[in-house]
Design a protein around this motif. Structure first.
Motif, PDB file in Angstrom:
ATOM      1  N   LEU A  49      24.437   1.484  18.488  1.00  0.00           N
ATOM      2  CA  LEU A  49      23.690   2.673  18.067  1.00  0.00           C
ATOM      3  C   LEU A  49      24.582   3.916  18.092  1.00  0.00           C
ATOM      4  CD1 LEU A  49      20.303   2.087  19.935  1.00  0.00           C
ATOM      5  CD2 LEU A  49      20.625   2.112  17.459  1.00  0.00           C
ATOM      6  N   PHE A  50      25.427   4.013  19.110  1.00  0.00           N
ATOM      7  CA  PHE A  50      26.301   5.188  19.233  1.00  0.00           C
ATOM      8  C   PHE A  50      27.238   5.302  18.031  1.00  0.00           C
ATOM      9  CE2 PHE A  50      30.223   7.282  20.683  1.00  0.00           C
ATOM     10  CZ  PHE A  50      29.694   8.507  21.052  1.00  0.00           C
ATOM     11  N   LYS A  51      27.698   4.163  17.506  1.00  0.00           N
ATOM     12  CA  LYS A  51      28.599   4.173  16.343  1.00  0.00           C
ATOM     13  C   LYS A  51      27.928   4.785  15.113  1.00  0.00           C
ATOM     14  CE  LYS A  51      31.259   0.056  17.686  1.00  0.00           C
ATOM     15  NZ  LYS A  51      31.522  -1.372  17.379  1.00  0.00           N
ATOM     16  N   ARG A  52      26.604   4.756  15.088  1.00  0.00           N
ATOM     17  CA  ARG A  52      25.864   5.271  13.927  1.00  0.00           C
ATOM     18  C   ARG A  52      25.558   6.769  14.023  1.00  0.00           C
ATOM     19  NH1 ARG A  52      20.898   1.410  14.068  1.00  0.00           N
ATOM     20  NH2 ARG A  52      20.109   2.930  12.548  1.00  0.00           N
ATOM     21  N   LEU A  53      25.813   7.355  15.182  1.00  0.00           N
ATOM     22  CA  LEU A  53      25.551   8.787  15.349  1.00  0.00           C
ATOM     23  C   LEU A  53      26.511   9.619  14.501  1.00  0.00           C
ATOM     24  CD1 LEU A  53      24.913   9.228  19.185  1.00  0.00           C
ATOM     25  CD2 LEU A  53      23.254   9.526  17.352  1.00  0.00           C
ATOM     26  N   GLN A  54      25.990  10.702  13.934  1.00  0.00           N
ATOM     27  CA  GLN A  54      26.816  11.618  13.140  1.00  0.00           C
ATOM     28  C   GLN A  54      27.038  12.926  13.905  1.00  0.00           C
ATOM     29  OE1 GLN A  54      25.477  12.030   8.967  1.00  0.00           O
ATOM     30  NE2 GLN A  54      24.029  10.377   9.385  1.00  0.00           N
ATOM     31  N   ASN A  55      28.192  13.542  13.667  1.00  0.00           N
ATOM     32  CA  ASN A  55      28.519  14.872  14.216  1.00  0.00           C
ATOM     33  C   ASN A  55      28.539  14.922  15.743  1.00  0.00           C
ATOM     34  OD1 ASN A  55      26.484  15.529  11.575  1.00  0.00           O
ATOM     35  ND2 ASN A  55      28.515  16.447  11.527  1.00  0.00           N
ATOM     36  N   VAL A  56      29.031  13.872  16.373  1.00  0.00           N
ATOM     37  CA  VAL A  56      29.110  13.841  17.841  1.00  0.00           C
ATOM     38  C   VAL A  56      30.023  14.959  18.353  1.00  0.00           C
ATOM     39  CG1 VAL A  56      29.861  12.488  19.835  1.00  0.00           C
ATOM     40  CG2 VAL A  56      28.613  11.382  17.968  1.00  0.00           C
ATOM     41  N   ASP A  57      31.175  15.114  17.711  1.00  0.00           N
ATOM     42  CA  ASP A  57      32.126  16.154  18.142  1.00  0.00           C
ATOM     43  C   ASP A  57      31.523  17.547  18.035  1.00  0.00           C
ATOM     44  OD1 ASP A  57      34.179  14.387  18.769  1.00  0.00           O
ATOM     45  OD2 ASP A  57      34.935  14.356  16.709  1.00  0.00           O
ATOM     46  N   SER A  58      30.737  17.768  17.004  1.00  0.00           N
ATOM     47  CA  SER A  58      30.110  19.076  16.807  1.00  0.00           C
ATOM     48  C   SER A  58      29.127  19.385  17.932  1.00  0.00           C
ATOM     49  CB  SER A  58      29.396  19.116  15.459  1.00  0.00           C
ATOM     50  OG  SER A  58      28.809  20.376  15.248  1.00  0.00           O
ATOM     51  N   VAL A  59      28.356  18.380  18.347  1.00  0.00           N
ATOM     52  CA  VAL A  59      27.401  18.574  19.452  1.00  0.00           C
ATOM     53  C   VAL A  59      28.134  18.925  20.737  1.00  0.00           C
ATOM     54  CG1 VAL A  59      25.747  17.383  20.956  1.00  0.00           C
ATOM     55  CG2 VAL A  59      25.577  17.136  18.487  1.00  0.00           C
ATOM     56  N   LEU A  60      29.183  18.184  21.054  1.00  0.00           N
ATOM     57  CA  LEU A  60      29.956  18.447  22.276  1.00  0.00           C
ATOM     58  C   LEU A  60      30.593  19.832  22.230  1.00  0.00           C
ATOM     59  CD1 LEU A  60      31.669  14.974  22.790  1.00  0.00           C
ATOM     60  CD2 LEU A  60      29.927  16.006  24.248  1.00  0.00           C
ATOM     61  N   GLN A  61      31.121  20.193  21.066  1.00  0.00           N
ATOM     62  CA  GLN A  61      31.764  21.496  20.917  1.00  0.00           C
ATOM     63  C   GLN A  61      30.756  22.632  21.100  1.00  0.00           C
ATOM     64  OE1 GLN A  61      33.390  22.360  17.024  1.00  0.00           O
ATOM     65  NE2 GLN A  61      34.973  23.672  17.879  1.00  0.00           N
ATOM     66  N   ARG A  62      29.591  22.488  20.488  1.00  0.00           N
ATOM     67  CA  ARG A  62      28.576  23.546  20.578  1.00  0.00           C
ATOM     68  C   ARG A  62      28.006  23.653  21.989  1.00  0.00           C
ATOM     69  NH1 ARG A  62      27.485  25.565  15.650  1.00  0.00           N
ATOM     70  NH2 ARG A  62      28.083  24.316  13.843  1.00  0.00           N
TER      71      ARG A  62
END
Length: 226
Positions: A49-62
């Motif tokens: 499921l985690f592989k299907r997530l989009q914009n993970v880096d953006s969430v962490l950055q924000r």
């Protein structure tokens, strides 16, 4: 105090803009996040499921940006309270007494605002709470907003292992922190998520933060297996 008030309002505006974008990212991944929330004890399913997530880096950055802003604000509030205690100790002692012994929830919210204006912290930040209430965008049902807050918690928790793979996440002793500022992430989780769950009206901040720890722990243990 007037300069501090203006600076606080500016910082809250920046947090509000980040939260607006975070909500959009949560809605984009809503179905996957719901599945992640219910399968946190199943490592193989979580991994897929985690592989299907989009914009993970953006969430962490924000979330990190929000944490940096809140940490900076905490320093400002500490400086404000120190100055007020030196200049008007007779008034600050009364404010602290009110803050420690507020009665009804209505009284507590009023006293928390007074304490915040004097540089003292509260369990739920009244300034941040007021800012999140005024977040622009279409009005949604309280339960839907609460679900979005829960899914933001899930998104953040399952994304944390990605930080472990980054070289900039190494602790720098000379900085007493990390070069990518992830040491501020805890402040964002505690303050921002605490306020979002408070707005949900379920009075379960502690339970939801325990859920965050369970999700983050499960994700980090999975990282160890990989």
């Amino acid at each position: 105090p007037y300069g501090i008030k203006l600076l606080n309002e500016t910082l809250m505006w920046h947090i509000q803009s980040q939260v607006t974008e975070l909500r959009k990212l949560v809605l984009l991944n809503k179905e996957i996040l719901i599945a992640l929330r219910t399968n946190f004890d199943k490592p193989d399913i979580m991994k897929e499921l985690f592989k299907r997530l989009q914009n993970v880096d953006s969430v962490l950055q924000r979330m990190t940006i929000i944490g940096v802003i809140l940490c900076f604000r905490e320093l400002i509030q500490d400086a404000l309270s120190t100055q007020l205690e030196e200049r008007i100790p007779f008034l600050t002692s009364s404010i602290k007494d009110f803050h420690c012994h507020a009665g009804s929830p209505h009284e507590s919210s009023l006293v928390a605002e007074l304490a915040c204006a004097s540089g003292y912290s509260s369990k739920v930040d009244p300034a941040l709470l007021a800012t999140l209430r005024q977040t622009p965008g279409p009005k949604v049902e309280t339960d839907e907003e609460y679900l979005t807050s829960c899914l933001l918690m899930v998104f953040t928790a399952v994304s944390i292992p990605k930080l472990a793979r980054s070289e900039s996440s190494t602790y720098q002793a000379q900085l007493e922190g990390h070069s990518n500022n992830i040491h501020c992430l805890a402040m964002a989780v505690n303050q921002l998520l605490g306020c979002l769950f408070s707005l949900g009206g379920h009075d379960d901040i502690e339970d939801r933060l325990k859920e965050f720890l369970a999700l983050a722990s499960s994700s980090l243990l999975r990282l160890g297996q990989e």
